[in-house]
Design a protein around this motif. Sequence first.
Motif, PDB file in Angstrom:
ATOM      1  N   GLU A 247       0.867  -1.171   0.000  1.00  0.00           N
ATOM      2  CA  GLU A 247       0.000   0.000   0.000  1.00  0.00           C
ATOM      3  C   GLU A 247       0.905   1.222   0.000  1.00  0.00           C
ATOM      4  OE1 GLU A 247      -2.587  -0.171   3.342  1.00  0.00           O
ATOM      5  OE2 GLU A 247      -3.849  -1.772   2.498  1.00  0.00           O
ATOM      6  N   ARG A 248       0.820   2.011  -1.047  1.00  0.00           N
ATOM      7  CA  ARG A 248       1.707   3.155  -1.201  1.00  0.00           C
ATOM      8  C   ARG A 248       1.009   4.431  -0.759  1.00  0.00           C
ATOM      9  NH1 ARG A 248       2.437  -0.689  -4.956  1.00  0.00           N
ATOM     10  NH2 ARG A 248       4.579  -1.260  -5.577  1.00  0.00           N
ATOM     11  N   LYS A 249       1.614   5.099   0.200  1.00  0.00           N
ATOM     12  CA  LYS A 249       1.082   6.360   0.715  1.00  0.00           C
ATOM     13  C   LYS A 249       2.193   7.387   0.729  1.00  0.00           C
ATOM     14  CE  LYS A 249      -2.016   3.804   3.835  1.00  0.00           C
ATOM     15  NZ  LYS A 249      -2.386   3.567   5.244  1.00  0.00           N
ATOM     16  N   ARG A 250       1.834   8.641   0.949  1.00  0.00           N
ATOM     17  CA  ARG A 250       2.849   9.682   1.017  1.00  0.00           C
ATOM     18  C   ARG A 250       3.829   9.431   2.156  1.00  0.00           C
ATOM     19  NH1 ARG A 250      -0.153  15.506  -0.108  1.00  0.00           N
ATOM     20  NH2 ARG A 250      -0.775  15.079  -2.275  1.00  0.00           N
ATOM     21  N   SER A 251       3.346   8.825   3.215  1.00  0.00           N
ATOM     22  CA  SER A 251       4.196   8.579   4.379  1.00  0.00           C
ATOM     23  C   SER A 251       5.114   7.367   4.177  1.00  0.00           C
ATOM     24  CB  SER A 251       3.332   8.346   5.629  1.00  0.00           C
ATOM     25  OG  SER A 251       2.423   7.274   5.409  1.00  0.00           O
ATOM     26  N   GLY A 252       4.892   6.591   3.112  1.00  0.00           N
ATOM     27  CA  GLY A 252       5.729   5.429   2.849  1.00  0.00           C
ATOM     28  C   GLY A 252       4.909   4.256   2.353  1.00  0.00           C
ATOM     29  N   ALA A 253       5.559   3.146   2.162  1.00  0.00           N
ATOM     30  CA  ALA A 253       4.905   1.931   1.666  1.00  0.00           C
ATOM     31  C   ALA A 253       4.854   0.891   2.769  1.00  0.00           C
ATOM     32  CB  ALA A 253       5.669   1.381   0.461  1.00  0.00           C
ATOM     33  N   THR A 254       3.678   0.282   2.921  1.00  0.00           N
ATOM     34  CA  THR A 254       3.504  -0.785   3.901  1.00  0.00           C
ATOM     35  C   THR A 254       2.881  -1.988   3.208  1.00  0.00           C
ATOM     36  OG1 THR A 254       1.318   0.063   4.541  1.00  0.00           O
ATOM     37  CG2 THR A 254       3.240   0.831   5.818  1.00  0.00           C
ATOM     38  N   MET A 255       2.978  -3.136   3.837  1.00  0.00           N
ATOM     39  CA  MET A 255       2.433  -4.359   3.255  1.00  0.00           C
ATOM     40  C   MET A 255       0.912  -4.280   3.237  1.00  0.00           C
ATOM     41  SD  MET A 255       4.435  -6.769   2.205  1.00  0.00           S
ATOM     42  CE  MET A 255       4.504  -8.492   1.697  1.00  0.00           C
ATOM     43  N   SER A 256       0.315  -4.639   2.114  1.00  0.00           N
ATOM     44  CA  SER A 256      -1.134  -4.683   2.013  1.00  0.00           C
ATOM     45  C   SER A 256      -1.658  -5.930   2.733  1.00  0.00           C
ATOM     46  CB  SER A 256      -1.551  -4.723   0.542  1.00  0.00           C
ATOM     47  OG  SER A 256      -1.142  -5.952  -0.048  1.00  0.00           O
ATOM     48  N   ALA A 257      -2.988  -6.003   2.886  1.00  0.00           N
ATOM     49  CA  ALA A 257      -3.583  -7.184   3.521  1.00  0.00           C
ATOM     50  C   ALA A 257      -3.254  -8.443   2.719  1.00  0.00           C
ATOM     51  CB  ALA A 257      -5.089  -7.006   3.646  1.00  0.00           C
TER      52      ALA A 257
END
Length: 318
Positions: free
Chosen positions: A49-59
């Motif tokens: 999941e790509r956001k302005r704050s960074g990328a995190t693992m999606s569900a």
Amino acid sequence: MRTEQLEYIAAVTRLGSLRRAADELRLSQPALSETVRNLERELGVDLLERKRSGATMSAEGRELLPHIVGVLEAVDRLRSAAGEQHRMSRMVRVGTVNAATVPLLIPAVEDFRAAHPVTQVEVVGAQQTEIQRGLSEGGFDLGLVNHLDGDDTPAECESTPLLHGRPVVCLRPDSPLAARERVTVDDLLAQPLIAMRTGYVMHRFVHRLLDGRGPAFAYSTDGAEMGKLMVAEGLGVTVLPDFSVVGDPPPASGRGDPHSLRSRQGTITHRPIEGDSTRVLLMLQRRRAESVPRAAQDLHEAFVRRAGRLGGTLTPPG
């Protein structure tokens, strides 16, 4: 799917950021992002999941993470069990712009083959940008590319100069230009010109040399070997680094001409360009990494040794 892609995903997950993962892996962030997207397209799943704050693992990515980790652990176990034999027998992939094929690439691969009889070497012809992208993404272990004096080298790659030379005009021995010591720009403009496609260093050089003027007729092709073949068949002249032609087997009828060369079915010769002092460098590149497979390291050293025997240059003095 490559294990490098899975390792990149694991690094992004562990560090919680594409930027931090790119820094640790010594990749550019765009290159890392593109590699991850290629894996997502192959799997049909958005892993991040790509956001302005960074990328995190999606569900979906979190569901697949145990499988990714399991594959990486299995690969580690396989490497550990195989030990050095795995590292010595892996395939080494070399991307090349087809420069210095005869005097350097083929002898270096032959030297390597003698020391590593079970290691496969895959040589892939490509443009410079494709080679550097392949190096950054792990698709190539080594890359042979041309550089003009003053060109920047990518920060994520380690670059070793192998040969330096100069651009020359390649033509048939029966061309009227072959009787001259040097070829002028006006001479080039009057000939059918076989140019390298956009993306090759010699395309950029010729465009600069002609200064916006167009030749009588122009072809466009990929790589030095195809350009030489078209010259040998009488389709026109081309401009290549001299180390792309020096060392080709001499034709039976060309013993008296030190410039004469054979290109498959025909013969070619080359002449310097009047008033041009441009230097072209043949560079050997590889991605900066803390650990380099032994086979790739040994082939790298074979290239460097062969270039040393050639004296680092194929351009005669003067």
